[in-house]
Design a protein around this motif. Structure first.
Motif, PDB file in Angstrom:
ATOM      1  N   ALA A 297     -48.061  15.164 -23.647  1.00 10.50           N
ATOM      2  CA  ALA A 297     -47.363  13.945 -23.257  1.00 10.50           C
ATOM      3  C   ALA A 297     -45.916  14.030 -23.718  1.00 10.50           C
ATOM      4  CB  ALA A 297     -48.042  12.746 -23.902  1.00 10.50           C
ATOM      5  N   PRO A 298     -44.981  13.345 -23.036  1.00  6.84           N
ATOM      6  CA  PRO A 298     -43.581  13.399 -23.452  1.00  6.84           C
ATOM      7  C   PRO A 298     -43.427  12.922 -24.876  1.00  6.84           C
ATOM      8  CG  PRO A 298     -43.801  12.357 -21.306  1.00  6.84           C
ATOM      9  CD  PRO A 298     -45.180  12.521 -21.854  1.00  6.84           C
ATOM     10  N   PRO A 299     -42.659  13.633 -25.710  1.00  7.18           N
ATOM     11  CA  PRO A 299     -42.444  13.184 -27.082  1.00  7.18           C
ATOM     12  C   PRO A 299     -41.636  11.896 -27.100  1.00  7.18           C
ATOM     13  CG  PRO A 299     -41.031  15.037 -26.578  1.00  7.18           C
ATOM     14  CD  PRO A 299     -41.955  14.865 -25.408  1.00  7.18           C
ATOM     15  N   ARG A 300     -41.619  11.259 -28.279  1.00  5.40           N
ATOM     16  CA  ARG A 300     -40.931   9.987 -28.413  1.00  5.40           C
ATOM     17  C   ARG A 300     -39.660  10.137 -29.213  1.00  5.40           C
ATOM     18  NH1 ARG A 300     -43.434   5.747 -25.418  1.00  5.40           N
ATOM     19  NH2 ARG A 300     -45.598   6.381 -25.152  1.00  5.40           N
ATOM     20  N   ARG A 301     -38.695   9.269 -28.921  1.00  2.00           N
ATOM     21  CA  ARG A 301     -37.483   9.216 -29.712  1.00  2.00           C
ATOM     22  C   ARG A 301     -37.635   8.170 -30.807  1.00  2.00           C
ATOM     23  NH1 ARG A 301     -33.550   8.974 -24.480  1.00  2.00           N
ATOM     24  NH2 ARG A 301     -33.380  11.199 -24.093  1.00  2.00           N
ATOM     25  N   ALA A 302     -36.810   8.307 -31.846  1.00  2.00           N
ATOM     26  CA  ALA A 302     -36.789   7.287 -32.876  1.00  2.00           C
ATOM     27  C   ALA A 302     -36.393   5.969 -32.240  1.00  2.00           C
ATOM     28  CB  ALA A 302     -35.789   7.671 -33.978  1.00  2.00           C
ATOM     29  N   GLY A 303     -37.105   4.913 -32.602  1.00  2.00           N
ATOM     30  CA  GLY A 303     -36.822   3.624 -32.024  1.00  2.00           C
ATOM     31  C   GLY A 303     -37.758   3.277 -30.903  1.00  2.00           C
ATOM     32  N   GLY A 304     -38.623   4.198 -30.523  1.00  2.32           N
ATOM     33  CA  GLY A 304     -39.640   3.853 -29.558  1.00  2.32           C
ATOM     34  C   GLY A 304     -39.352   4.272 -28.143  1.00  2.32           C
ATOM     35  N   ALA A 305     -38.153   4.807 -27.832  1.00  3.44           N
ATOM     36  CA  ALA A 305     -37.846   5.200 -26.465  1.00  3.44           C
ATOM     37  C   ALA A 305     -38.541   6.501 -26.132  1.00  3.44           C
ATOM     38  CB  ALA A 305     -36.339   5.358 -26.293  1.00  3.44           C
ATOM     39  N   THR A 306     -39.053   6.617 -24.938  1.00  2.00           N
ATOM     40  CA  THR A 306     -39.725   7.839 -24.516  1.00  2.00           C
ATOM     41  C   THR A 306     -38.701   8.887 -24.122  1.00  2.00           C
ATOM     42  OG1 THR A 306     -41.590   6.588 -23.721  1.00  2.00           O
ATOM     43  CG2 THR A 306     -41.356   8.812 -22.893  1.00  2.00           C
ATOM     44  N   ALA A 307     -38.812  10.083 -24.700  1.00  2.00           N
ATOM     45  CA  ALA A 307     -37.870  11.161 -24.400  1.00  2.00           C
ATOM     46  C   ALA A 307     -38.367  11.927 -23.188  1.00  2.00           C
ATOM     47  CB  ALA A 307     -37.728  12.078 -25.610  1.00  2.00           C
ATOM     48  N   GLN A 308     -38.183  11.365 -22.017  1.00  2.00           N
ATOM     49  CA  GLN A 308     -38.594  12.045 -20.805  1.00  2.00           C
ATOM     50  C   GLN A 308     -37.750  13.304 -20.623  1.00  2.00           C
ATOM     51  OE1 GLN A 308     -41.077  11.293 -19.003  1.00  2.00           O
ATOM     52  NE2 GLN A 308     -41.607   9.205 -19.622  1.00  2.00           N
ATOM     53  N   GLY A 309     -38.404  14.436 -20.340  1.00  2.00           N
ATOM     54  CA  GLY A 309     -37.659  15.672 -20.168  1.00  2.00           C
ATOM     55  C   GLY A 309     -36.904  16.053 -21.426  1.00  2.00           C
ATOM     56  N   ALA A 310     -37.574  15.977 -22.598  1.00  2.00           N
ATOM     57  CA  ALA A 310     -36.912  16.272 -23.859  1.00  2.00           C
ATOM     58  C   ALA A 310     -36.474  17.730 -23.915  1.00  2.00           C
ATOM     59  CB  ALA A 310     -37.851  15.963 -25.022  1.00  2.00           C
ATOM     60  N   ALA A 311     -35.420  17.984 -24.720  1.00  2.00           N
ATOM     61  CA  ALA A 311     -34.958  19.353 -24.927  1.00  2.00           C
ATOM     62  C   ALA A 311     -36.040  20.151 -25.651  1.00  2.00           C
ATOM     63  CB  ALA A 311     -33.670  19.352 -25.739  1.00  2.00           C
ATOM     64  N   VAL A 312     -36.165  21.437 -25.316  1.00  2.00           N
ATOM     65  CA  VAL A 312     -37.172  22.300 -25.922  1.00  2.00           C
ATOM     66  C   VAL A 312     -36.548  23.649 -26.263  1.00  2.00           C
ATOM     67  CG1 VAL A 312     -39.116  21.227 -24.715  1.00  2.00           C
ATOM     68  CG2 VAL A 312     -37.933  23.154 -23.660  1.00  2.00           C
ATOM     69  N   TRP A 313     -37.212  24.347 -27.170  1.00  2.00           N
ATOM     70  CA  TRP A 313     -36.801  25.710 -27.496  1.00  2.00           C
ATOM     71  C   TRP A 313     -37.456  26.696 -26.540  1.00  2.00           C
ATOM     72  CZ3 TRP A 313     -32.751  26.549 -30.285  1.00  2.00           C
ATOM     73  CH2 TRP A 313     -32.410  25.698 -31.341  1.00  2.00           C
ATOM     74  N   LEU A 314     -36.659  27.570 -25.942  1.00  2.00           N
ATOM     75  CA  LEU A 314     -37.190  28.714 -25.208  1.00  2.00           C
ATOM     76  C   LEU A 314     -37.441  29.872 -26.164  1.00  2.00           C
ATOM     77  CD1 LEU A 314     -34.895  28.718 -22.032  1.00  2.00           C
ATOM     78  CD2 LEU A 314     -37.118  27.613 -22.329  1.00  2.00           C
ATOM     79  N   ARG A 315     -36.519  30.065 -27.099  1.00  2.00           N
ATOM     80  CA  ARG A 315     -36.654  31.062 -28.161  1.00  2.00           C
ATOM     81  C   ARG A 315     -36.319  30.344 -29.456  1.00  2.00           C
ATOM     82  NH1 ARG A 315     -33.678  36.272 -25.180  1.00  2.00           N
ATOM     83  NH2 ARG A 315     -35.058  36.264 -23.355  1.00  2.00           N
ATOM     84  N   PRO A 316     -37.317  29.851 -30.176  1.00  2.00           N
ATOM     85  CA  PRO A 316     -37.038  28.978 -31.322  1.00  2.00           C
ATOM     86  C   PRO A 316     -36.570  29.739 -32.550  1.00  2.00           C
ATOM     87  CG  PRO A 316     -39.395  29.316 -31.084  1.00  2.00           C
ATOM     88  CD  PRO A 316     -38.751  29.991 -29.899  1.00  2.00           C
ATOM     89  N   PRO A 317     -35.825  29.058 -33.420  1.00  2.00           N
ATOM     90  CA  PRO A 317     -35.510  29.645 -34.724  1.00  2.00           C
ATOM     91  C   PRO A 317     -36.755  29.664 -35.600  1.00  2.00           C
ATOM     92  CG  PRO A 317     -34.795  27.368 -34.641  1.00  2.00           C
ATOM     93  CD  PRO A 317     -35.316  27.697 -33.265  1.00  2.00           C
ATOM     94  N   VAL A 318     -36.719  30.474 -36.621  1.00  2.00           N
ATOM     95  CA  VAL A 318     -37.870  30.605 -37.517  1.00  2.00           C
ATOM     96  C   VAL A 318     -37.511  29.989 -38.866  1.00  2.00           C
ATOM     97  CG1 VAL A 318     -39.461  32.192 -38.653  1.00  2.00           C
ATOM     98  CG2 VAL A 318     -38.597  32.714 -36.357  1.00  2.00           C
TER      99      VAL A 318
END
Length: 253
Positions: free
Chosen positions: A169-190
């Motif tokens: 499911a789409p993650p949530r933003r602070a404050g309760g807003a739904t982060a539709q199409g949230a930014a994601v890592w393609l190659r994440p840091p470790v």
């Protein structure tokens, strides 16, 4: 005696409050993943604005349209630093060495790309980048990735930090807003590893050795910018050709 019917439950204000509390906890965990696990400065999220990362301190960001970014990642292979995809998949963002944003205009001129509309930009000192959702499992990524872009293995959470693992499911933003199409890592840091050795940097040898300034195997910044400009230009031409083909009137004999 007639059986008594229990009164109806109160409206969903309490459940809504519980949901907001959970979302705020998630936002704090995400911030801990960046600040404690990676040592990156963040700007807390507020209602309607997600958590952001401060650029120009540990890294700068090279950003380009997602179609050009997918082609660039195929071209340079796995030897680069962390890579993110912006919300709704509009931009590919590559982390590069701190100070690289100031070098971009001069590099484009030196590479004979100056004055050409490329949609290639950089975020440096004083900039802000929307923080991608920390990588947990590839299946939990909230949006579809561009075709042929490899997804790196998920990064583990630092000791003492537990990341929520839920359905896609789409993650949530602070404050309760739904982060539709949230930014994601393609190659994440470790978490727990220094990011600087993996970042493309400007070297004195220029195009000579092809390695990042810290010797971590990343492509030299000059090579990366040249390749990124080439893919931006190619993608722009392809988009223009597609637009003309779709708007060309039909010919009747």
């Amino acid at each position: 005696m007639a059986p008594t019917v229990p009164p109806p439950r109160a409206p969903s204000e309490e459940r809504h409050e519980d949901r907001e509390n959970r979302e705020d906890r998630d936002a704090r965990r995400y911030a801990e993943w960046y600040e404690d696990g990676l040592g990156w400065a963040t700007v807390p999220g507020v209602p309607g604005v997600p958590l952001r990362l401060v650029t120009g301190v540990r890294f700068d960001v090279l950003e380009l349209p997602a179609d050009a970014g997918a082609a660039l990642l195929r071209r340079i292979g796995p030897a680069c630093g962390p890579v993110a995809l912006s919300g709704c998949g509009g931009l590919t963002r590559l982390l590069v060495a701190e100070g690289s944003a100031d070098e971009l205009p001069g590099l484009l001129d030196w590479l004979d790309w100056g004055g050409i509309a490329l949609e290639l930009a950089a975020l440096g000192a004083g900039g802000r980048m929307t923080a991608p959702v920390p990588a947990v499992t590839p299946a939990a990524l909230p949006i579809a990735l561009p075709a042929t872009v490899p997804v790196a293995a998920p990064a583990a959470a630092p000791v003492g930090v537990t990341l929520p693992v839920r359905s896609p499911a789409p993650p949530r933003r602070a404050g309760g807003a739904t982060a539709q199409g949230a930014a994601v890592w393609l190659r994440p840091p470790v978490p727990g590893r220094e990011v600087e050795p993996t970042l493309p940097a400007l070297t004195l040898s220029g195009r000579g050795d092809g390695n990042g300034g810290s010797g971590g195997g990343a492509p030299d910044l000059v090579r990366l910018v040249d390749a990124a400009a080439t893919e931006c230009h190619r993608a722009r031409l392809l988009r223009g050709n597609t637009l003309r083909a779709n708007t060309q009137p039909l010919a009747f004999s």
